[in-house]
Design a protein around this motif. Structure first.
Motif, PDB file in Angstrom:
ATOM      1  N   PRO A  68      65.472  39.506  73.910  1.00 51.74           N
ATOM      2  CA  PRO A  68      64.976  39.452  72.527  1.00 51.74           C
ATOM      3  C   PRO A  68      65.365  38.173  71.806  1.00 51.74           C
ATOM      4  N   VAL A  69      64.376  37.579  71.160  1.00 55.68           N
ATOM      5  CA  VAL A  69      64.567  36.406  70.311  1.00 55.68           C
ATOM      6  C   VAL A  69      63.994  36.736  68.940  1.00 55.68           C
ATOM      7  N   LEU A  70      64.799  36.573  67.915  1.00 55.83           N
ATOM      8  CA  LEU A  70      64.342  36.796  66.544  1.00 55.83           C
ATOM      9  C   LEU A  70      64.084  35.458  65.878  1.00 55.83           C
ATOM     10  N   PHE A  71      62.896  35.316  65.290  1.00 54.81           N
ATOM     11  CA  PHE A  71      62.644  34.175  64.414  1.00 54.81           C
ATOM     12  C   PHE A  71      62.594  34.717  62.997  1.00 54.81           C
ATOM     13  N   THR A  72      63.587  34.355  62.191  1.00 62.81           N
ATOM     14  CA  THR A  72      63.640  34.851  60.818  1.00 62.81           C
ATOM     15  C   THR A  72      63.439  33.692  59.850  1.00 62.81           C
ATOM     16  N   TRP A  73      62.396  33.804  59.046  1.00 63.93           N
ATOM     17  CA  TRP A  73      61.981  32.744  58.133  1.00 63.93           C
ATOM     18  C   TRP A  73      62.509  33.028  56.722  1.00 63.93           C
ATOM     19  N   PRO A  74      62.452  32.043  55.814  1.00 67.25           N
ATOM     20  CA  PRO A  74      63.086  32.193  54.505  1.00 67.25           C
ATOM     21  C   PRO A  74      62.341  33.146  53.573  1.00 67.25           C
ATOM     22  N   ASP A 122      68.334  42.396  57.633  1.00 69.59           N
ATOM     23  CA  ASP A 122      67.266  43.386  57.815  1.00 69.59           C
ATOM     24  C   ASP A 122      66.540  43.161  59.136  1.00 69.59           C
ATOM     25  N   SER A 123      66.191  41.902  59.396  1.00 69.84           N
ATOM     26  CA  SER A 123      65.430  41.597  60.604  1.00 69.84           C
ATOM     27  C   SER A 123      66.281  41.737  61.857  1.00 69.84           C
ATOM     28  N   VAL A 124      67.576  41.431  61.751  1.00 70.04           N
ATOM     29  CA  VAL A 124      68.476  41.594  62.906  1.00 70.04           C
ATOM     30  C   VAL A 124      68.560  43.057  63.308  1.00 70.04           C
ATOM     31  N   PHE A 125      68.791  43.937  62.344  1.00 74.89           N
ATOM     32  CA  PHE A 125      68.926  45.360  62.658  1.00 74.89           C
ATOM     33  C   PHE A 125      67.590  45.965  63.111  1.00 74.89           C
ATOM     34  N   ARG A 126      66.485  45.507  62.514  1.00 77.13           N
ATOM     35  CA  ARG A 126      65.182  46.037  62.925  1.00 77.13           C
ATOM     36  C   ARG A 126      64.876  45.662  64.366  1.00 77.13           C
ATOM     37  N   LEU A 127      65.128  44.406  64.748  1.00 75.08           N
ATOM     38  CA  LEU A 127      64.870  44.029  66.132  1.00 75.08           C
ATOM     39  C   LEU A 127      65.785  44.797  67.081  1.00 75.08           C
ATOM     40  N   ALA A 128      67.041  44.982  66.721  1.00 75.35           N
ATOM     41  CA  ALA A 128      67.949  45.754  67.573  1.00 75.35           C
ATOM     42  C   ALA A 128      67.412  47.163  67.793  1.00 75.35           C
ATOM     43  N   GLN A 129      66.903  47.768  66.724  1.00 75.02           N
ATOM     44  CA  GLN A 129      66.340  49.119  66.833  1.00 75.02           C
ATOM     45  C   GLN A 129      65.124  49.142  67.748  1.00 75.02           C
ATOM     46  N   ILE A 157      73.939  36.858  68.554  1.00 72.77           N
ATOM     47  CA  ILE A 157      74.362  38.059  67.825  1.00 72.77           C
ATOM     48  C   ILE A 157      74.297  39.280  68.733  1.00 72.77           C
ATOM     49  N   GLU A 158      75.304  40.130  68.607  1.00 75.41           N
ATOM     50  CA  GLU A 158      75.299  41.420  69.311  1.00 75.41           C
ATOM     51  C   GLU A 158      75.401  42.529  68.276  1.00 75.41           C
ATOM     52  N   VAL A 159      74.563  43.549  68.446  1.00 75.17           N
ATOM     53  CA  VAL A 159      74.541  44.693  67.536  1.00 75.17           C
ATOM     54  C   VAL A 159      74.873  45.954  68.324  1.00 75.17           C
ATOM     55  N   SER A 160      75.780  46.748  67.783  1.00 77.43           N
ATOM     56  CA  SER A 160      76.142  48.039  68.373  1.00 77.43           C
ATOM     57  C   SER A 160      75.327  49.136  67.700  1.00 77.43           C
ATOM     58  N   ILE A 161      74.786  50.042  68.512  1.00 78.25           N
ATOM     59  CA  ILE A 161      73.947  51.132  68.007  1.00 78.25           C
ATOM     60  C   ILE A 161      74.640  52.464  68.305  1.00 78.25           C
ATOM     61  N   PRO A 162      74.807  53.312  67.293  1.00 76.98           N
ATOM     62  CA  PRO A 162      75.560  54.562  67.481  1.00 76.98           C
ATOM     63  C   PRO A 162      74.840  55.532  68.411  1.00 76.98           C
ATOM     64  N   PRO A 212      83.216  56.110  69.923  1.00 75.99           N
ATOM     65  CA  PRO A 212      82.337  56.741  70.930  1.00 75.99           C
ATOM     66  C   PRO A 212      81.498  55.681  71.644  1.00 75.99           C
ATOM     67  N   LYS A 213      81.019  56.012  72.833  1.00 74.98           N
ATOM     68  CA  LYS A 213      80.229  55.063  73.608  1.00 74.98           C
ATOM     69  C   LYS A 213      78.968  54.694  72.831  1.00 74.98           C
ATOM     70  N   THR A 214      78.804  53.415  72.585  1.00 75.20           N
ATOM     71  CA  THR A 214      77.642  52.925  71.852  1.00 75.20           C
ATOM     72  C   THR A 214      76.790  52.051  72.760  1.00 75.20           C
ATOM     73  N   SER A 215      75.581  51.741  72.296  1.00 75.42           N
ATOM     74  CA  SER A 215      74.691  50.834  73.021  1.00 75.42           C
ATOM     75  C   SER A 215      74.741  49.465  72.357  1.00 75.42           C
ATOM     76  N   GLN A 216      74.658  48.413  73.169  1.00 76.60           N
ATOM     77  CA  GLN A 216      74.698  47.057  72.641  1.00 76.60           C
ATOM     78  C   GLN A 216      73.376  46.344  72.872  1.00 76.60           C
ATOM     79  N   VAL A 217      72.905  45.654  71.856  1.00 78.68           N
ATOM     80  CA  VAL A 217      71.711  44.819  71.959  1.00 78.68           C
ATOM     81  C   VAL A 217      72.122  43.390  71.626  1.00 78.68           C
TER      82      VAL A 217
END
Length: 403
Positions: free
Chosen positions: A154-160, A136-143, A69-74, A33-38
């Protein structure tokens, strides 16, 4: 009560987890189905995991990494939620799914990516909080990007982070380890002539990292780069008095600050216990003294989310899980609109949550306050700023993201 008991209680409240290892890209087919991309650019100083399903682990790396990175959202989902797959691989029709991963080997490649994806000259830098895996941080930013309707790159800075409720001390030290890396990432963005302005959105322990990086930039240069226009701190896990010092020492002019607070935040209550019962900035009541009056002079906007209800049992992620709040971030705060008690007309749904009504939410307010407690004390002298700045120039971490 021992720390481990407090953390165990949080573990129970946080509920069950989700399948790990979702970073392997999946293909969208003709029957999907048609999804959204971030699309996002991810900067990290985590160590590579050597596994394409996770990409990076929670250990520290002296070398930075950039990833496209590209994330597809249902299509069918509730705003404010992340649809984690129940099994692997994810099904793009029902789950968040990674559809592209490309490592960028040089800063030039990162700049090229950014120019290709720059939207109106606006950049959003998101910094996650405690207990987060890379995914976790990738999906949260996409949302957040999708649900807020923001027009920014969008730029994600993810630390250790070791992504464990029992690794609070390690995660906190990881934010200290990461502040020069974040500062340099912000400098690289600021130096790009095509970037008009930058908004920083930081959550929980990530707000400490954001404040430390901005303070460090202010000490080096006398002020924060003018392109960093807005700083949004959600559930800030920062000692109130420490925040005051950070705020002063970043120099002037400063970005415009907005903080999201909630007095029923169980995660911040646990943090306060672990750190010696020191009050956290994200747990204050901005309508009470000394905060409201004493802090108005700094022009920081505090939005009290105490009565906002979401599915988060810890009440720690309301900024992202409330559809009204996340839209407020994307549609008002990121375009530089200042919120006050008199101009909170954001439409009935949002006004009921943020502005409050006499009949319903009432105590949920958007209140302009200033930095807490001693934030209006005398700033550090220019000589001291210069001395500290000179010593920091020799810090090898300051070269991160420049190689």
């Amino acid at each position: 009560m021992p720390k481990k008991i407090v953390l165990a209680a949080l573990f129970v409240l946080s509920g069950c987890g989700h399948p790990s290892g979702v970073m392997t890209p999946v293909a969208l087919t003709a029957t999907t189905p048609k999804t959204s991309q971030v699309e996002m650019l991810v900067a990290t100083n985590r160590q590579p995991s050597g596994n394409p399903a996770t990409l990076f682990n929670g250990e520290r790396s002296p070398k930075p990494f950039l990833t496209d990175i590209e994330v597809s959202i249902p299509p069918k989902r509730e705003a404010g939620t992340v649809q984690w797959p129940r099994r692997l691989p994810p099904n793009p029709a029902t789950d968040f799914a990674v559809t592209r991963v490309k490592q960028l080997d040089t800063r030039a490649e990162g700049r090229a990516w950014f120019r290709q994806h720059l939207e109106g000259g606006h950049a959003l830098v998101f910094i996650h909080g405690f207990n987060n895996k890379y995914e976790d941080s990738v999906f949260r930013l996409a949302q957040i990007v999708h649900d807020s309707g923001m027009h920014a790159t969008p730029v994600l800075f993810t630390w250790p982070s070791r992504a464990s409720l029992f690794a609070y001390e390690y995660d906190k030290e990881s934010t200290n380890y990461s502040r020069s890396a974040l500062e340099q990432a912000l400098r690289v963005l600021s130096e790009d002539k095509d970037v008009k302005d930058i908004t920083i959105l930081a959550h929980s322990m990530g707000t400490w990292l954001a404040m430390e990086a901005l303070r460090q930039m202010g000490i080096r240069d006398g002020h924060v780069n003018s392109k960093i226009r807005d700083v949004i701190l959600a559930s800030p896990d920062i000692d109130i008095q420490v925040f005051a010092k950070q705020y002063v020492e970043m120099g002037t002019p400063r970005p415009k600050f907005t903080i999201f607070v909630s007095q029923d935040d169980k995660a911040l209550a646990a943090s306060s216990f672990i750190t010696g019962r020191v009050a956290r900035l994200g747990g204050i009541n901005p309508a009470e003294e000394p905060y409201r009056t004493k802090l108005e002079e700094a022009g920081i906007t505090a939005i009290d989310l105490t009565k906002v209800r979401t599915g988060d049992r810890l009440n720690h992620g309301k900024f992202a899980e409330s559809p009204e709040i996340v839209q407020l971030i994307g549609q008002r705060l990121m375009v530089g609109q200042k919120l006050t008690d008199s101009n909170i007309s954001l439409g009935e749904g949002v006004a009921a949550v943020i502005g409050g009504t006499a009949r319903t939410v009432g105590a949920v307010t958007a209140t302009t306050i200033a930095a807490p407690l001693n934030a209006v004390e005398h700033p550090i002298t220019q000589k001291k700023a210069t001395d500290v700045g000179d010593s920091l120039q020799n810090d090898p971490q300051s070269k991160l993201l420049t190689q």
